[in-house]
Motif scaffolding. Sequence first.
Motif, mmCIF file in Angstrom:
data_model
loop_
_atom_site.group_PDB
_atom_site.id
_atom_site.type_symbol
_atom_site.label_atom_id
_atom_site.label_comp_id
_atom_site.label_asym_id
_atom_site.label_seq_id
_atom_site.Cartn_x
_atom_site.Cartn_y
_atom_site.Cartn_z
ATOM 1 N N ALA A 109 26.288 33.149 -6.095
ATOM 2 C CA ALA A 109 25.556 34.279 -6.665
ATOM 3 C C ALA A 109 24.175 34.394 -6.032
ATOM 4 O O ALA A 109 23.692 35.492 -5.727
ATOM 5 C CB ALA A 109 25.430 34.122 -8.178
ATOM 6 N N SER A 110 23.518 33.251 -5.810
ATOM 7 C CA SER A 110 22.201 33.250 -5.171
ATOM 8 C C SER A 110 22.303 33.734 -3.733
ATOM 9 O O SER A 110 21.445 34.478 -3.250
ATOM 10 C CB SER A 110 21.600 31.839 -5.200
ATOM 11 N N PHE A 111 23.364 33.319 -3.043
ATOM 12 C CA PHE A 111 23.574 33.771 -1.673
ATOM 13 C C PHE A 111 23.733 35.281 -1.619
ATOM 14 O O PHE A 111 23.196 35.947 -0.733
ATOM 15 C CB PHE A 111 24.809 33.097 -1.065
ATOM 16 N N ARG A 112 24.464 35.840 -2.576
ATOM 17 C CA ARG A 112 24.652 37.290 -2.623
ATOM 18 C C ARG A 112 23.321 37.991 -2.843
ATOM 19 O O ARG A 112 23.026 39.016 -2.228
ATOM 20 C CB ARG A 112 25.643 37.675 -3.725
ATOM 21 N N SER A 113 22.500 37.423 -3.733
ATOM 22 C CA SER A 113 21.193 38.003 -4.029
ATOM 23 C C SER A 113 20.289 37.959 -2.797
ATOM 24 O O SER A 113 19.602 38.932 -2.483
ATOM 25 C CB SER A 113 20.536 37.252 -5.183
ATOM 26 N N ILE A 114 20.301 36.835 -2.081
ATOM 27 C CA ILE A 114 19.489 36.679 -0.879
ATOM 28 C C ILE A 114 19.942 37.663 0.204
ATOM 29 O O ILE A 114 19.128 38.297 0.879
ATOM 30 C CB ILE A 114 19.567 35.232 -0.357
ATOM 31 N N PHE A 115 21.257 37.787 0.370
ATOM 32 C CA PHE A 115 21.804 38.722 1.357
ATOM 33 C C PHE A 115 21.362 40.146 1.045
ATOM 34 O O PHE A 115 20.920 40.890 1.937
ATOM 35 C CB PHE A 115 23.329 38.634 1.369
ATOM 36 N N LEU A 116 21.471 40.526 -0.222
ATOM 37 C CA LEU A 116 21.094 41.889 -0.619
ATOM 38 C C LEU A 116 19.606 42.144 -0.416
ATOM 39 O O LEU A 116 19.200 43.254 -0.064
ATOM 40 C CB LEU A 116 21.481 42.134 -2.080
ATOM 41 N N GLN A 117 18.784 41.122 -0.644
ATOM 42 C CA GLN A 117 17.349 41.283 -0.422
ATOM 43 C C GLN A 117 17.070 41.625 1.034
ATOM 44 O O GLN A 117 16.309 42.548 1.339
ATOM 45 C CB GLN A 117 16.598 40.009 -0.813
ATOM 46 N N GLY A 118 17.674 40.859 1.949
ATOM 47 C CA GLY A 118 17.491 41.126 3.370
ATOM 48 C C GLY A 118 18.018 42.494 3.758
ATOM 49 O O GLY A 118 17.384 43.216 4.538
ATOM 50 N N PHE A 119 19.161 42.864 3.206
ATOM 51 C CA PHE A 119 19.793 44.148 3.516
ATOM 52 C C PHE A 119 18.953 45.315 3.013
ATOM 53 O O PHE A 119 18.641 46.247 3.762
ATOM 54 C CB PHE A 119 21.187 44.185 2.889
ATOM 55 N N VAL A 120 18.556 45.244 1.747
ATOM 56 C CA VAL A 120 17.842 46.367 1.127
ATOM 57 C C VAL A 120 16.454 46.546 1.712
ATOM 58 O O VAL A 120 16.003 47.689 1.922
ATOM 59 C CB VAL A 120 17.766 46.175 -0.404
ATOM 60 N N THR A 121 15.741 45.446 2.004
ATOM 61 C CA THR A 121 14.396 45.584 2.557
ATOM 62 C C THR A 121 14.409 46.303 3.904
ATOM 63 O O THR A 121 13.418 46.938 4.287
ATOM 64 C CB THR A 121 13.707 44.216 2.729
ATOM 65 N N ASN A 122 15.523 46.219 4.629
ATOM 66 C CA ASN A 122 15.638 46.926 5.905
ATOM 67 C C ASN A 122 16.109 48.354 5.725
ATOM 68 O O ASN A 122 15.542 49.287 6.296
ATOM 69 C CB ASN A 122 16.596 46.184 6.840
ATOM 70 N N VAL A 123 17.153 48.550 4.940
ATOM 71 C CA VAL A 123 17.721 49.883 4.757
ATOM 72 C C VAL A 123 16.704 50.837 4.139
ATOM 73 O O VAL A 123 16.668 52.024 4.478
ATOM 74 C CB VAL A 123 18.998 49.820 3.893
ATOM 75 N N LEU A 124 15.873 50.342 3.237
ATOM 76 C CA LEU A 124 14.895 51.192 2.558
ATOM 77 C C LEU A 124 13.547 51.262 3.277
ATOM 78 O O LEU A 124 12.554 51.675 2.685
ATOM 79 C CB LEU A 124 14.687 50.707 1.115
ATOM 80 N N ASN A 125 13.530 50.860 4.528
ATOM 81 C CA ASN A 125 12.295 50.957 5.310
ATOM 82 C C ASN A 125 12.465 52.057 6.358
ATOM 83 O O ASN A 125 13.075 51.851 7.410
ATOM 84 C CB ASN A 125 11.989 49.634 6.003
ATOM 85 N N PRO A 126 11.942 53.264 6.109
ATOM 86 C CA PRO A 126 12.125 54.379 7.051
ATOM 87 C C PRO A 126 11.463 54.141 8.396
ATOM 88 O O PRO A 126 11.824 54.751 9.389
ATOM 89 C CB PRO A 126 11.492 55.562 6.312
ATOM 90 N N LYS A 127 10.495 53.231 8.434
ATOM 91 C CA LYS A 127 9.828 52.925 9.693
ATOM 92 C C LYS A 127 10.805 52.314 10.697
ATOM 93 O O LYS A 127 10.664 52.486 11.912
ATOM 94 C CB LYS A 127 8.660 51.960 9.452
ATOM 95 N N VAL A 128 11.815 51.585 10.189
ATOM 96 C CA VAL A 128 12.824 51.002 11.072
ATOM 97 C C VAL A 128 13.639 52.112 11.725
ATOM 98 O O VAL A 128 13.913 52.095 12.929
ATOM 99 C CB VAL A 128 13.750 50.037 10.300
ATOM 100 N N ALA A 129 14.023 53.105 10.916
ATOM 101 C CA ALA A 129 14.795 54.233 11.441
ATOM 102 C C ALA A 129 14.000 54.994 12.488
ATOM 103 O O ALA A 129 14.522 55.331 13.561
ATOM 104 C CB ALA A 129 15.194 55.158 10.297
ATOM 105 N N LEU A 130 12.737 55.269 12.199
ATOM 106 C CA LEU A 130 11.898 56.013 13.135
ATOM 107 C C LEU A 130 11.634 55.205 14.400
ATOM 108 O O LEU A 130 11.517 55.770 15.494
ATOM 109 C CB LEU A 130 10.572 56.396 12.469
ATOM 110 N N PHE A 131 11.571 53.885 14.258
ATOM 111 C CA PHE A 131 11.376 53.033 15.430
ATOM 112 C C PHE A 131 12.546 53.192 16.401
ATOM 113 O O PHE A 131 12.339 53.362 17.616
ATOM 114 C CB PHE A 131 11.257 51.566 15.005
#
Length: 211
Positions: A109-131
């Motif tokens: 469960a902790s692994f899933r939470s950690i994975f989602l943190q890494g995933f969401v912090t990137n997906v919700l960062n529009p600066k990455v898309a613009l880069f």
Amino acid sequence: MFGIENLWLFIISGLLLNISPGPDTVLIVSRSASQGWRAGLVAVAGIGTGVFVHIFAAALGVSALLATSATAFTLVKLAGAAYLVYLGVKMLLAKPAEHGVVVQQVSSASFRSIFLQGFVTNVLNPKVALFFLAFVPQFIAVDAANKALAFVILGFIFNVNGMLWCVFLAVSAGFAGKKMKVSPLVAQWLNKSMGALFVALGVKLALADQR
């Protein structure tokens, strides 16, 4: 090949950009140091997956919406900023017992939470898309037969290089945390410092403009 130009320059530039510290570095180092290198690698997997979402979105033209629509950019930006602040506040309010020692056994469960943190912090960062929209096209020939394919290939190379660097960070921070045997007091201080940094990064993202 595939309409790609100056590949080696792209690889070197990508490595230098990936080495630059940011939210990903903070997340990987904090997870590896407090929960072991395996937790850090799970964070790396989440981050890499999130970057792939941006790569394919940019190749398909979806990310262009963020570059042209102020409303879409602002919504995604605020969502990402809110999530970063949430992570930071959560770390600031964590009880000492939760981070007193390096945890080598982490639940699924902790692994899933950690994975989602890494995933969401990137997906919700529009600066990455613009880069990706600004950086990658510079290495695609104007007369390339399939620009989308060239974009995906370059994005894949960039992401793999970045993940290799992140794996190095995760393993290094994990073994350093284990070897140093950080005391509960120091571990709590480090965790709160990481939390404060996440909050600062969230505020910085919220105040970022579209350029």
